[in-house]
Design a protein around this motif. Structure first.
Motif, PDB file in Angstrom:
ATOM      1  N   ASP A  71      56.342  96.474 -60.285  1.00 13.37           N
ATOM      2  CA  ASP A  71      56.198  94.961 -60.258  1.00 13.37           C
ATOM      3  C   ASP A  71      57.508  94.539 -59.401  1.00 13.37           C
ATOM      4  O   ASP A  71      57.596  93.417 -59.121  1.00 13.37           O
ATOM      5  N   VAL A  72      58.369  95.669 -58.796  1.00 12.46           N
ATOM      6  CA  VAL A  72      59.429  95.414 -58.075  1.00 12.46           C
ATOM      7  C   VAL A  72      59.224  95.941 -56.409  1.00 12.46           C
ATOM      8  O   VAL A  72      58.707  96.884 -56.269  1.00 12.46           O
ATOM      9  N   SER A  73      59.375  94.929 -55.580  1.00 15.74           N
ATOM     10  CA  SER A  73      59.429  95.092 -54.349  1.00 15.74           C
ATOM     11  C   SER A  73      60.152  96.392 -53.802  1.00 15.74           C
ATOM     12  O   SER A  73      61.037  96.448 -54.085  1.00 15.74           O
ATOM     13  N   PRO A  74      59.457  97.166 -52.720  1.00 18.02           N
ATOM     14  CA  PRO A  74      60.376  98.551 -52.329  1.00 18.02           C
ATOM     15  C   PRO A  74      61.679  98.099 -51.933  1.00 18.02           C
ATOM     16  O   PRO A  74      62.691  98.833 -52.038  1.00 18.02           O
ATOM     17  N   ALA A  75      61.890  96.936 -51.014  1.00 21.05           N
ATOM     18  CA  ALA A  75      63.190  96.746 -50.604  1.00 21.05           C
ATOM     19  C   ALA A  75      63.922  96.258 -51.594  1.00 21.05           C
ATOM     20  O   ALA A  75      65.246  96.629 -51.773  1.00 21.05           O
ATOM     21  N   THR A  76      63.682  95.772 -52.630  1.00 19.30           N
ATOM     22  CA  THR A  76      64.421  95.372 -53.750  1.00 19.30           C
ATOM     23  C   THR A  76      64.929  96.640 -54.519  1.00 19.30           C
ATOM     24  O   THR A  76      66.322  97.003 -54.949  1.00 19.30           O
ATOM     25  N   VAL A  77      64.093  97.584 -54.529  1.00 19.17           N
ATOM     26  CA  VAL A  77      64.457  98.930 -55.394  1.00 19.17           C
ATOM     27  C   VAL A  77      65.521  99.442 -54.506  1.00 19.17           C
ATOM     28  O   VAL A  77      66.415 100.039 -55.098  1.00 19.17           O
ATOM     29  N   TYR A  78      65.254  99.574 -53.076  1.00 18.09           N
ATOM     30  CA  TYR A  78      66.250 100.524 -52.352  1.00 18.09           C
ATOM     31  C   TYR A  78      67.666  99.689 -52.310  1.00 18.09           C
ATOM     32  O   TYR A  78      68.583 100.360 -52.305  1.00 18.09           O
ATOM     33  N   ARG A  79      67.579  98.241 -52.416  1.00 18.50           N
ATOM     34  CA  ARG A  79      68.960  97.617 -52.349  1.00 18.50           C
ATOM     35  C   ARG A  79      69.624  97.895 -53.584  1.00 18.50           C
ATOM     36  O   ARG A  79      70.726  98.034 -53.558  1.00 18.50           O
ATOM     37  N   HIS A  80      69.011  98.025 -54.698  1.00 14.89           N
ATOM     38  CA  HIS A  80      69.743  98.130 -55.944  1.00 14.89           C
ATOM     39  C   HIS A  80      70.207  99.658 -56.250  1.00 14.89           C
ATOM     40  O   HIS A  80      71.136  99.788 -56.880  1.00 14.89           O
ATOM     41  N   ILE A  81      69.179 100.525 -55.561  1.00 12.86           N
ATOM     42  CA  ILE A  81      69.898 101.768 -55.763  1.00 12.86           C
ATOM     43  C   ILE A  81      70.981 102.183 -54.870  1.00 12.86           C
ATOM     44  O   ILE A  81      71.898 102.728 -55.354  1.00 12.86           O
ATOM     45  N   ALA A  82      70.978 101.318 -53.671  1.00 17.99           N
ATOM     46  CA  ALA A  82      72.389 101.380 -53.073  1.00 17.99           C
ATOM     47  C   ALA A  82      73.351 100.779 -53.647  1.00 17.99           C
ATOM     48  O   ALA A  82      74.456 101.441 -53.539  1.00 17.99           O
ATOM     49  N   VAL A  83      73.384  99.728 -54.400  1.00 19.24           N
ATOM     50  CA  VAL A  83      74.334  99.023 -55.055  1.00 19.24           C
ATOM     51  C   VAL A  83      74.937  99.813 -56.098  1.00 19.24           C
ATOM     52  O   VAL A  83      76.040 100.176 -56.235  1.00 19.24           O
ATOM     53  N   LEU A  84      73.865 100.621 -56.910  1.00 18.98           N
ATOM     54  CA  LEU A  84      74.341 101.487 -58.043  1.00 18.98           C
ATOM     55  C   LEU A  84      75.123 102.719 -57.455  1.00 18.98           C
ATOM     56  O   LEU A  84      75.855 103.363 -58.024  1.00 18.98           O
ATOM     57  N   THR A  85      74.630 103.209 -56.342  1.00 17.95           N
ATOM     58  CA  THR A  85      75.239 104.375 -55.617  1.00 17.95           C
ATOM     59  C   THR A  85      76.595 103.956 -55.046  1.00 17.95           C
ATOM     60  O   THR A  85      77.626 104.874 -55.442  1.00 17.95           O
ATOM     61  N   ARG A  86      76.851 102.911 -54.418  1.00 19.72           N
ATOM     62  CA  ARG A  86      78.265 102.669 -53.905  1.00 19.72           C
ATOM     63  C   ARG A  86      79.103 102.430 -55.273  1.00 19.72           C
ATOM     64  O   ARG A  86      80.313 102.905 -54.981  1.00 19.72           O
ATOM     65  N   ALA A  87      78.639 101.841 -56.243  1.00 23.11           N
ATOM     66  CA  ALA A  87      79.438 101.692 -57.586  1.00 23.11           C
ATOM     67  C   ALA A  87      79.777 102.910 -58.148  1.00 23.11           C
ATOM     68  O   ALA A  87      80.588 102.991 -59.129  1.00 23.11           O
ATOM     69  N   GLY A  88      79.055 104.044 -58.014  1.00 24.26           N
ATOM     70  CA  GLY A  88      79.163 105.432 -58.427  1.00 24.26           C
ATOM     71  C   GLY A  88      78.595 105.632 -59.940  1.00 24.26           C
ATOM     72  O   GLY A  88      78.642 106.667 -60.469  1.00 24.26           O
ATOM     73  N   VAL A  89      77.548 104.756 -60.168  1.00 26.88           N
ATOM     74  CA  VAL A  89      76.611 104.977 -61.312  1.00 26.88           C
ATOM     75  C   VAL A  89      75.680 105.900 -60.945  1.00 26.88           C
ATOM     76  O   VAL A  89      75.319 106.581 -61.947  1.00 26.88           O
ATOM     77  N   LEU A  90      75.034 105.762 -59.715  1.00 31.50           N
ATOM     78  CA  LEU A  90      74.290 106.733 -59.489  1.00 31.50           C
ATOM     79  C   LEU A  90      74.982 107.723 -58.223  1.00 31.50           C
ATOM     80  O   LEU A  90      75.883 107.290 -57.460  1.00 31.50           O
ATOM     81  N   GLU A  91      74.653 109.319 -58.286  1.00 29.70           N
ATOM     82  CA  GLU A  91      75.015 110.120 -57.430  1.00 29.70           C
ATOM     83  C   GLU A  91      73.740 110.788 -56.693  1.00 29.70           C
ATOM     84  O   GLU A  91      72.952 110.947 -57.259  1.00 29.70           O
ATOM     85  N   VAL A  92      73.919 110.897 -55.433  1.00 32.51           N
ATOM     86  CA  VAL A  92      72.966 111.769 -54.558  1.00 32.51           C
ATOM     87  C   VAL A  92      73.331 113.100 -54.939  1.00 32.51           C
ATOM     88  O   VAL A  92      74.340 113.803 -54.873  1.00 32.51           O
ATOM     89  N   VAL A  93      72.062 113.914 -55.533  1.00 26.78           N
ATOM     90  CA  VAL A  93      72.439 115.377 -55.871  1.00 26.78           C
ATOM     91  C   VAL A  93      71.644 116.274 -54.811  1.00 26.78           C
ATOM     92  O   VAL A  93      71.830 117.556 -55.039  1.00 26.78           O
TER      93      VAL A  93
END
Length: 187
Positions: A36-58
């Motif tokens: 139900d969420v557009s791909p662009a929105t998912v990508y944008r929020h993943i980027a925000v969470l990654t910049r904030a250090g909540v998500l890490e690229v493994v």
């Protein structure tokens, strides 16, 4: 951005909940869980969470001319801590709880919509209990519950384990305040 504003955004909270406890997930896997969420929105929020250090690229690997990344939640960063909660207004708490329960409803709906869902057999449980506790006893209970979940949070899907979502809500059950002047009227 405060941790409460960062984590209690509806889409970001759902992303964190989807990845939480998983070894890793790619953006494509996350998008599949958020139809139900557009791909662009998912990508944008993943980027925000990654910049904030909540998500890490493994993991990164090339796939058809692009790079596929595997993400994991940094559990130590995926919390609205005591200090952030203390800074929240009542309206902030109201909004945060609405986001939290909305994400919980979406998780439940996604589960029961599966043709193979068997809530009774799979141990689906939702209940409330009331306990009378001092502040110290309440703090101890909360720590015990959080510790019990934390001890199991590092398990993997090996050995036939199934991921379970454990949601924890506590609130005092105080009686409603009487309206000002209610006790002053003679009838």
């Amino acid at each position: 951005m405060s941790t409460s504003k960062l984590l209690l955004h509806p889409v970001r909270l759902r992303i964190v909940q989807i990845i939480f406890g998983a070894d890793e997930m790619t953006t494509a896997q996350i998008r599949d869980r958020l139809p139900d969420v557009s791909p662009a929105t998912v990508y944008r929020h993943i980027a925000v969470l990654t910049r904030a250090g909540v998500l890490e690229v493994v993991r990164e690997r090339p796939v058809r001319g692009t790079v596929e990344r595997g993400y994991r939640v940094r559990q130590d960063r995926a919390l609205v801590d005591t200090e952030a909660r203390a800074a929240m207004t009542k309206d902030d708490h109201r909004q945060a709880f609405t986001v939290f329960t909305g994400a919980l409803l979406a998780d439940f709906d996604r589960y029961v919509s599966r043709p193979d869902a068997e809530p009774a057999r799979e141990g689906v449980l939702y209940r409330q209990g009331a306990v009378w506790l001092t502040e110290d006893e309440f703090r101890e209970l909360s720590e015990e519950i959080e510790a019990a979940v934390a001890r199991r949070a590092h398990h993997t899907p090996d050995d036939g384990r199934t991921r379970h979502i454990v949601s924890f809500v506590t609130m005092p059950d105080k009686p409603a305040d009487p309206e000002p002047g209610d006790g002053d009227q003679v009838r």
